[in-house]
Design a protein around this motif. Structure first.
Motif, mmCIF file in Angstrom:
data_model
loop_
_atom_site.group_PDB
_atom_site.id
_atom_site.type_symbol
_atom_site.label_atom_id
_atom_site.label_comp_id
_atom_site.label_asym_id
_atom_site.label_seq_id
_atom_site.Cartn_x
_atom_site.Cartn_y
_atom_site.Cartn_z
ATOM 1 N N MET A 54 41.017 -44.039 -99.158
ATOM 2 C CA MET A 54 40.579 -44.400 -97.818
ATOM 3 C C MET A 54 39.166 -44.951 -97.866
ATOM 4 O O MET A 54 38.374 -44.601 -98.737
ATOM 5 C CB MET A 54 40.646 -43.222 -96.847
ATOM 6 C CG MET A 54 39.845 -41.972 -97.199
ATOM 7 S SD MET A 54 38.031 -42.013 -97.023
ATOM 8 C CE MET A 54 37.828 -42.681 -95.379
ATOM 9 N N TRP A 56 36.007 -46.181 -94.942
ATOM 10 C CA TRP A 56 35.578 -46.241 -93.545
ATOM 11 C C TRP A 56 34.131 -46.675 -93.472
ATOM 12 O O TRP A 56 33.273 -46.169 -94.205
ATOM 13 C CB TRP A 56 35.730 -44.871 -92.879
ATOM 14 C CG TRP A 56 35.123 -44.788 -91.500
ATOM 15 C CD1 TRP A 56 33.878 -44.334 -91.180
ATOM 16 C CD2 TRP A 56 35.730 -45.197 -90.275
ATOM 17 N NE1 TRP A 56 33.679 -44.415 -89.819
ATOM 18 C CE2 TRP A 56 34.803 -44.941 -89.237
ATOM 19 C CE3 TRP A 56 36.985 -45.735 -89.949
ATOM 20 C CZ2 TRP A 56 35.085 -45.229 -87.912
ATOM 21 C CZ3 TRP A 56 37.255 -46.015 -88.619
ATOM 22 C CH2 TRP A 56 36.317 -45.754 -87.622
ATOM 23 N N GLY A 104 41.831 -40.762 -90.602
ATOM 24 C CA GLY A 104 43.207 -41.199 -90.402
ATOM 25 C C GLY A 104 43.403 -41.903 -89.086
ATOM 26 O O GLY A 104 42.486 -42.506 -88.532
ATOM 27 N N PHE A 241 37.866 -50.511 -92.134
ATOM 28 C CA PHE A 241 38.692 -49.399 -92.583
ATOM 29 C C PHE A 241 39.792 -49.873 -93.517
ATOM 30 O O PHE A 241 40.247 -51.020 -93.445
ATOM 31 C CB PHE A 241 39.313 -48.645 -91.397
ATOM 32 C CG PHE A 241 40.369 -49.413 -90.641
ATOM 33 C CD1 PHE A 241 41.681 -49.490 -91.105
ATOM 34 C CD2 PHE A 241 40.067 -50.050 -89.451
ATOM 35 C CE1 PHE A 241 42.652 -50.194 -90.409
ATOM 36 C CE2 PHE A 241 41.029 -50.752 -88.739
ATOM 37 C CZ PHE A 241 42.328 -50.827 -89.227
ATOM 38 N N CYS A 242 40.188 -48.970 -94.402
ATOM 39 C CA CYS A 242 41.356 -49.162 -95.257
ATOM 40 C C CYS A 242 41.970 -47.785 -95.484
ATOM 41 O O CYS A 242 41.299 -46.896 -96.017
ATOM 42 C CB CYS A 242 40.980 -49.807 -96.590
ATOM 43 S SG CYS A 242 42.377 -49.989 -97.734
ATOM 44 N N PHE A 243 43.218 -47.624 -95.071
ATOM 45 C CA PHE A 243 43.942 -46.379 -95.286
ATOM 46 C C PHE A 243 45.156 -46.688 -96.157
ATOM 47 O O PHE A 243 46.061 -47.414 -95.734
ATOM 48 C CB PHE A 243 44.386 -45.759 -93.959
ATOM 49 C CG PHE A 243 43.246 -45.325 -93.091
ATOM 50 C CD1 PHE A 243 42.496 -44.209 -93.422
ATOM 51 C CD2 PHE A 243 42.905 -46.036 -91.954
ATOM 52 C CE1 PHE A 243 41.425 -43.803 -92.628
ATOM 53 C CE2 PHE A 243 41.845 -45.644 -91.149
ATOM 54 C CZ PHE A 243 41.102 -44.524 -91.493
ATOM 55 N N PRO A 245 48.049 -44.764 -98.005
ATOM 56 C CA PRO A 245 48.721 -43.492 -98.241
ATOM 57 C C PRO A 245 49.450 -43.426 -99.573
ATOM 58 O O PRO A 245 49.802 -42.341 -100.045
ATOM 59 C CB PRO A 245 49.708 -43.403 -97.074
ATOM 60 C CG PRO A 245 50.006 -44.828 -96.733
ATOM 61 C CD PRO A 245 48.724 -45.578 -96.996
ATOM 62 N N ALA A 250 48.836 -50.390 -97.625
ATOM 63 C CA ALA A 250 47.604 -49.986 -96.947
ATOM 64 C C ALA A 250 47.481 -50.704 -95.621
ATOM 65 O O ALA A 250 47.982 -51.819 -95.435
ATOM 66 C CB ALA A 250 46.383 -50.274 -97.813
ATOM 67 N N VAL A 391 42.080 -45.280 -84.956
ATOM 68 C CA VAL A 391 41.797 -44.937 -86.350
ATOM 69 C C VAL A 391 40.358 -44.453 -86.436
ATOM 70 O O VAL A 391 39.481 -44.952 -85.734
ATOM 71 C CB VAL A 391 42.004 -46.130 -87.320
ATOM 72 C CG1 VAL A 391 43.471 -46.521 -87.389
ATOM 73 C CG2 VAL A 391 41.149 -47.335 -86.926
ATOM 74 N N TRP A 393 37.837 -40.739 -87.605
ATOM 75 C CA TRP A 393 37.629 -39.461 -88.277
ATOM 76 C C TRP A 393 37.346 -38.355 -87.264
ATOM 77 O O TRP A 393 36.915 -38.616 -86.142
ATOM 78 C CB TRP A 393 36.496 -39.552 -89.291
ATOM 79 C CG TRP A 393 35.168 -40.016 -88.736
ATOM 80 C CD1 TRP A 393 34.683 -41.286 -88.740
ATOM 81 C CD2 TRP A 393 34.158 -39.214 -88.105
ATOM 82 N NE1 TRP A 393 33.438 -41.335 -88.143
ATOM 83 C CE2 TRP A 393 33.088 -40.076 -87.743
ATOM 84 C CE3 TRP A 393 34.055 -37.856 -87.807
ATOM 85 C CZ2 TRP A 393 31.938 -39.613 -87.115
ATOM 86 C CZ3 TRP A 393 32.910 -37.388 -87.158
ATOM 87 C CH2 TRP A 393 31.866 -38.269 -86.829
#
Length: 451
Positions: A54, A56, A104, A241-243, A245, A250, A391, A393
């Protein structure tokens, strides 16, 4: 480990074993060591063996965090799980102040069926990174986190030993784009806008935000973090952001819009809507700004967002202040009307209540919200997934969420980029289509994509 600091491994090991052998209360254990300044995204890209990643960055450039692995994961199937998930988050974070944060987001619409391409994201998904790098002044901070009940100290040390600290930033390389497909295409878009305008004319809704998914194929798999790196020059005054999983998939974005930031009971929100492109030269740019400020149609579109946020926040706040006249926020590719809110929450109001009240704002849904979202379900031929959802925290007694616009989903060798336009009285289908193109220009210019 980092050869610039021969004692780094020893310092981390001492901190981990010291905390790991203590018998403190159940919950999150976090140890930190200060290291020489290290680029968070470059560090994250170097950890090739990690599947869960992740990244941010806040809109003001003051908060930048990269994380790998999952010390803890909380997930749910849809919007109905918001209250229970945030109750669990409060329990995990405990009553004492801690620097630990869960990162997330959640789907735009938790009640509709999810496309399989979004399966790894779930309806709600928040991760406490196992290893985290953040910036503090002229230094960086490497943090290791685990749940005291998990007994993972030895495993954690192996993961720390496997960390890579690149001496320089890797080149931002990505494969060649080989095709583009818009969904809906232009005829479908014109039809959807015409249908929405019919509802507006009938007085059923004031605004409906319709979106398009533009999918680009590549000659090879696309590295989501290389994509994120390429977007950074286009991300002035934006969140980043980059999430990821799992490996190869992503959700990335550079949105300008804050859903809310909460510090204790103090809350701040933005209402952003109305769009003009940037001018080639200061004189043209000022003219476009004047056109934006003077446009009755754009002012009405933004006013629905202001009205929706005020109506959502007022019952939750003891006091609430909002600027009456919007200002113009200038991004690299676009400029928008923006109004800011600041208030003090009533006792007992937390993030679950805020998310349920504020999301989706009329900036991404419409007004009235419930009716607009039902029209979106009928008229959009794709699943938005996390696009336009919250998105961000959640930490101890604080949280921050952006609205995940200006975003795209990386899935192997494809990239799906999303953009939306607010349909109100006076909207013209062709002009709104063009607006979608310059809203995705963050991606098309950064990655040299077909236009």
């Amino acid at each position: 480990m980092d050869q610039r600091d021969n004692n780094l491994s020893e310092r981390i090991a001492q901190a981990i074993h010291r905390e790991g052998s203590s018998s403190g209360p159940a919950g999150i254990v976090r140890v930190e060591v200060t290291i020489p300044r290290t680029g968070a995204l470059a560090w994250l890209r170097a950890q090739a063996s990690a599947a869960v990643k992740m990244y941010w960055g806040d809109r003001d450039g003051e908060d930048e965090v990269a994380g790998i692995g999952a010390a803890d994961l909380l997930a749910g199937g849809g919007s109905d799980g918001v209250e229970s998930l945030f109750q669990e988050l409060r329990g995990r974070l405990g009553a004492e102040d801690t620097a630990a944060r869960y990162f997330g987001g959640m789907r735009f619409n938790g009640t509709c069926a999810a496309d399989p391409v979004w399966r790894d994201f779930g309806g709600l998904r928040f991760v406490l990174p196992r290893l985290e790098l953040s910036q503090r002044g002229s230094d960086s901070v490497l943090a290791c986190q685990w749940l005291r009940s998990s007994n993972t100290v030895d495993t954690l040390m192996k993961e720390v030993d496997a960390l890579v600290f690149p001496p320089t930033e890797a080149d931002c390389r990505y494969p060649e784009a080989v095709g583009r497909e818009d969904l809906p295409g232009r005829p479908g878009w014109d039809s959807a806008v015409a249908g929405a305008l019919g509802l507006v004319a009938a007085g059923a809704v004031g605004k409906v935000v319709l979106a398009r998914k533009s999918t680009f194929g590549f000659s090879d798999e696309l590295d989501p973090l290389a994509c994120m790196q390429a977007l950074l020059p286009e991300a002035e005054h934006c969140y980043r952001f980059c999430f990821a999983p799992t490996a190869g998939r992503a959700f990335v974005g550079v949105p300008p819009e804050r859903l809310y930031r909460r510090e204790g009971r103090r809350i701040r929100c933005d209402a952003i809507a109305g769009t003009r492109t940037r001018g080639d030269g200061a004189s043209l740019d000022r003219q476009l700004e004047r056109d934006l400020m003077g446009s009755d149609k754009e002012r009405r579109e933004q006013d629905y967002v202001v009205r929706g946020i005020r109506e959502s926040l007022a019952p939750l706040c003891g006091s609430l202040n909002a600027g009456t006249d919007p200002s113009v926020v200038k991004l690299r590719q676009c400029q928008h009307l923006m109004s800011s809110f600041e208030g003090m929450l009533r006792d007992g109001v937390g993030d679950a209540e805020l998310l349920k009240a504020l999301h989706p704002t009329p900036a991404v849904g419409g007004y009235p919200t419930d009716l607009a979202v039902r029209e979106i379900e009928k008229r959009e031929p794709f699943d938005r997934g996390w696009y336009a959802g919250p998105v961000g925290w959640v930490g101890h007694d604080r949280a921050e969420f952006a609205v995940a616009i200006r975003s795209g989903l990386v899935d192997g060798s494809t990239l799906s980029v999303f953009a939306g336009a607010g349909i109100v009285a006076g909207s013209v289908p062709g002009e709104e289509w063009d607006e979608l193109d310059y809203k995705i220009s963050h991606f098309t210019q950064a990655l040299n994509l077909p236009r």
